[in-house]
Design a protein around this motif. Structure first.
Motif: not given
Length: 704
Positions: A21, A53, A56, A59, A62
């Protein structure tokens, strides 16, 4: 699957889940910050993380939040810089950004006002400038933040969601395409990619090359001025002299010869490595065989004819004619210095290839489309493609005066060489290591030929220019037309030596039905890329196709309509309007590399397309001793629509197996009903990711 490919490139992705992230944040932040965005491909990174993403790893919500926040922060940094240093930016620029770029941004801002903060976000080379201009003109903070936030959200969604949905839908898209369609799509995709790369190099390559040369010169100057380096040079005068000689650009015996020598040694080691791998490593042989078998799946009449035409460009009659015309042309246009190097390249590469075939004695693939009488390694077609067309490409690039023409010739030559090599793979007459070995042999002799040619030119000491008079141009055109005409006539009249008949298409008599599912892979259905799916849970023995279809008709099951545009639109209409369509097409699935031959379905009491019983059957090449045909099938229950494209299945395969068996038993006189365990109880996923479980049992049914 795209995500699985990305995972192979980033095997440790799960170890920096949270860090990812922050990577998204800094990618968005740094791409926006003035100057840095020219180096950091933030948009591409964000697109890739959107694809991750879908698998998986992150997220989605996010990821979008971090990317948007990074973009907002980056724009605010630019706004602050513009507000504090505005006057000097408009006149002098900053870093790589010149004053004219700021003027461009200011003009855009004046035309669109505050909304330019939003629209500029989506324009390359403008999105970094607009926040700066907003700061320069002292735009109020609140309107700036409002439009900046909207733009950052739009930008984040525009880059993350395509990667996400593309990765999610890729496997489904593969399934709805035929295999030939997928193959054509891949070829077109590769062509577009190389075409875009060519355009990029034509437009920016010369500038980038100039920049790199400038940087290297700066580094060289810095090294020369370093006191420690000067001390070391004074101690080792002979070594320094040798290095200077090797990197001297004013003579052929300096940098040009050094580069060619390194290239030759590198290619020689690569060839030695591939020879060793072919001889000693079973892994290389296994990969060769798998790729050869995989390409068989994509063969069609049209593609096979097309690649036969391409492969003929590397055949000895065509190569001899083109070689002869090349020599004649070089003589006429007064470039005779290249004739001996050219002939050495052609003869040397072919002699080397012939020797390799005699020494290694490697047999051809069993999946070959037609018979070749010589051994496989290395590929003679691949060798002559690199040697012959590589030398012609070298001449065209060298004597082109415009950068764009040089790049066009380079890409055309590389494309032709690649297509000839790939044609050998597609037709199954070579393994991939054969073609790679042939490419390396051709490259070795091409380097030798170019080195010899450049040596002759340096030795003569004359300016190497091309003077094409009208007569010489005419001869060049005539030679090209003769080569093209000969190739067309040769290709039109060419007869393949002996087309191999695939023995897998012949019927095989079996007394033991276990032979039908003799390997683990044959016990399961498979995706387009051979990923294992649901297990086979039916074997039916019938006299012919009509008897099989009639048995299902008696049980109230209907034959599914074929997959085509009309039926797909009809299915979509039935789903949207909640109308019945009991013969709706069934998603294609594969067994033993073949798409199913029959799809049967039975509606539930709801009589809706999104909910149905269904089974796929494949007609095998096996018959019993009484000449009855053996069919294998896999049954499952559709309980919903996924992505608006395909169905989701119920995880309980055993219940659907029992439902179909009871229907057949109640409406048909069945013989020799046997329930057997052919596979182990398993938890798995089908090709679209739907989970299933089964006890591994299979029904073996004989229709009287």
């Amino acid at each position: 699957m795209l995500v699985e490919y990305i995972k192979s490139l980033l095997p440790a992705i799960e170890h920096f889940h949270s860090l990812g992230y922050y990577i998204a944040f800094f990618a968005a932040f740094l791409e926006t910050v003035i100057g840095v965005g020219l180096i950091i491909p933030g948009s591409a990174i964000i697109l890739l993380m959107g694809a991750l993403a879908a698998g998986g790893y992150f997220d989605l919500g996010d990821l979008i939040w971090f990317a948007v926040f990074g973009a907002v922060m980056g724009d605010n940094v630019n706004y602050y810089i513009g507000k504090k240093y505005g006057a000097s930016l408009l006149t002098r620029g900053i870093w790589f950004i010149k004053a004219k770029h700021f003027q461009k941004g200011k003009k855009f801002f004046e035309e669109h006002g505050s909304k330019s903060i939003f629209f500029g976000r989506f324009l390359p080379s403008v999105k970094e400038i607009i926040p700066l201009v907003a700061g320069v003109v002292e735009m109020k903070r609140l309107p700036f933040m409002f439009w900046n936030l909207l733009g950052a959200i739009g930008w984040g969604l525009a880059w993350i969601l395509p990667g996400y949905f593309f990765a999610q839908s890729l496997d489904v898209a593969k399934v709805w395409l035929t295999r030939a369609g997928l193959f054509l799509s891949i070829l077109i995709g590769i062509f577009i990619l190389f075409y875009l790369l060519k355009i990029l190099i034509v437009k920016k390559g010369q500038e980038l090359l100039t920049f790199i040369i400038s940087v290297l010169r700066s580094i060289r100057v810095a090294i020369h001025q370093n006191k420690d380096v000067q001390k070391l040079a004074n101690k080792h005068q002979k070594i320094l002299k040798l290095i200077r000689q090797r990197i001297d650009t004013s003579t052929f015996f300096g940098l040009p010869l050094t580069v060619l020598a390194f290239a030759f040694v590198y290619v020689l080691f690569l060839f030695g490595g591939i020879v060793e791998d072919v001889v000693n490593l079973d892994l290389i042989v296994d990969i060769d065989v798998r790729i050869a078998n995989l390409l068989v799946v994509f063969r069609s009449v049209i593609f096979t004819k097309g690649f036969v035409w391409i492969t003929l460009l590397g055949s000895w009659p065509v190569a001899m004619v083109i070689s002869g015309l090349t020599v004649s042309t070089l003589w006429i246009i007064k470039k005779r210095v290249y004739i001996i190097p050219f002939m050495l390249t052609i003869i040397g590469s072919e002699a080397f290839t012939y020797a390799g075939k005699l020494i290694l004695h490697r047999v051809r693939p069993t999946a070959a489309h037609y018979v070749e009488s010589t051994f496989a390694f290395p590929s003679g077609h691949a060798t002559i493609a690199v040697a012959l067309y590589g030398f012609i490409t070298y001449l065209c690039v060298k004597y082109s005066t415009r950068w764009s023409h040089k790049i066009n010739f380079l890409f055309a030559g590389l494309g032709l060489m690649s297509l000839i090599g790939f044609s050998r793979l597609f037709l199954g007459v070579h393994f991939i290591s054969d073609v790679w070995g042939g490419d390396l042999v051709g490259a070795m002799w091409l380097i030798i030929g170019i080195t010899l040619a450049e040596f002759y030119i340096h030795k003569n000491g004359k300016t190497d220019r091309l003077n094409l008079t009208k007569n010489r141009k005419f001869f060049l055109v005539v030679s090209s037309l003769i080569a093209l005409g000969f190739y067309m006539i040769f290709a039109l009249t060419y007869q393949l030596p002996s087309v191999l008949i695939n023995n897998e298409g012949q019927d095989h008599v079996v007394s033991d039905l276990k032979m039908v599912l003799s390997t683990e892979q044959l016990k399961y259905t498979e995706s387009l890329l051979s990923n294992r799916g649901e297990p086979i849970n039916f074997i039916i023995i019938a006299q012919n196709d009509e008897q099989l279809v009639q048995a299902f008709h008696n049980a109230g099951w209907q034959l599914a309509d074929p997959v085509n545009i009309v039926n797909l639109l009809k299915t979509g209409n039935a789903i949207v309007n909640k109308q019945p369509y009991p013969q709706a097409p069934i998603t294609p699935e594969f067994w033993n590399s073949e798409v199913h031959d029959f799809g049967f379905e039975k509606p539930t009491p709801r009589n809706m397309v999104n909910e149905r019983h269904h089974v796929r059957f494949w007609r095998t090449n096996y018959i019993t001793e009484t000449a009855a045909r053996i069919y294998v099938g896999a049954a499952s229950f559709d309980n919903g629509i996924k992505w608006g494209i395909t169905h989701t299945i119920s995880p309980d395969l055993d219940s659907e197996r029992e439902f179909l068996f009871n229907d057949l038993k109640a409406t048909n006189p069945l013989e020799a009903i046997v329930e057997s365990t052919f596979s182990q109880p398993v938890l798995g996923q089908n090709f679209t990711g739907d989970a299933f479980f089964t006890d591994g049992h299979i029904y073996i049914i004989t229709l009287p």
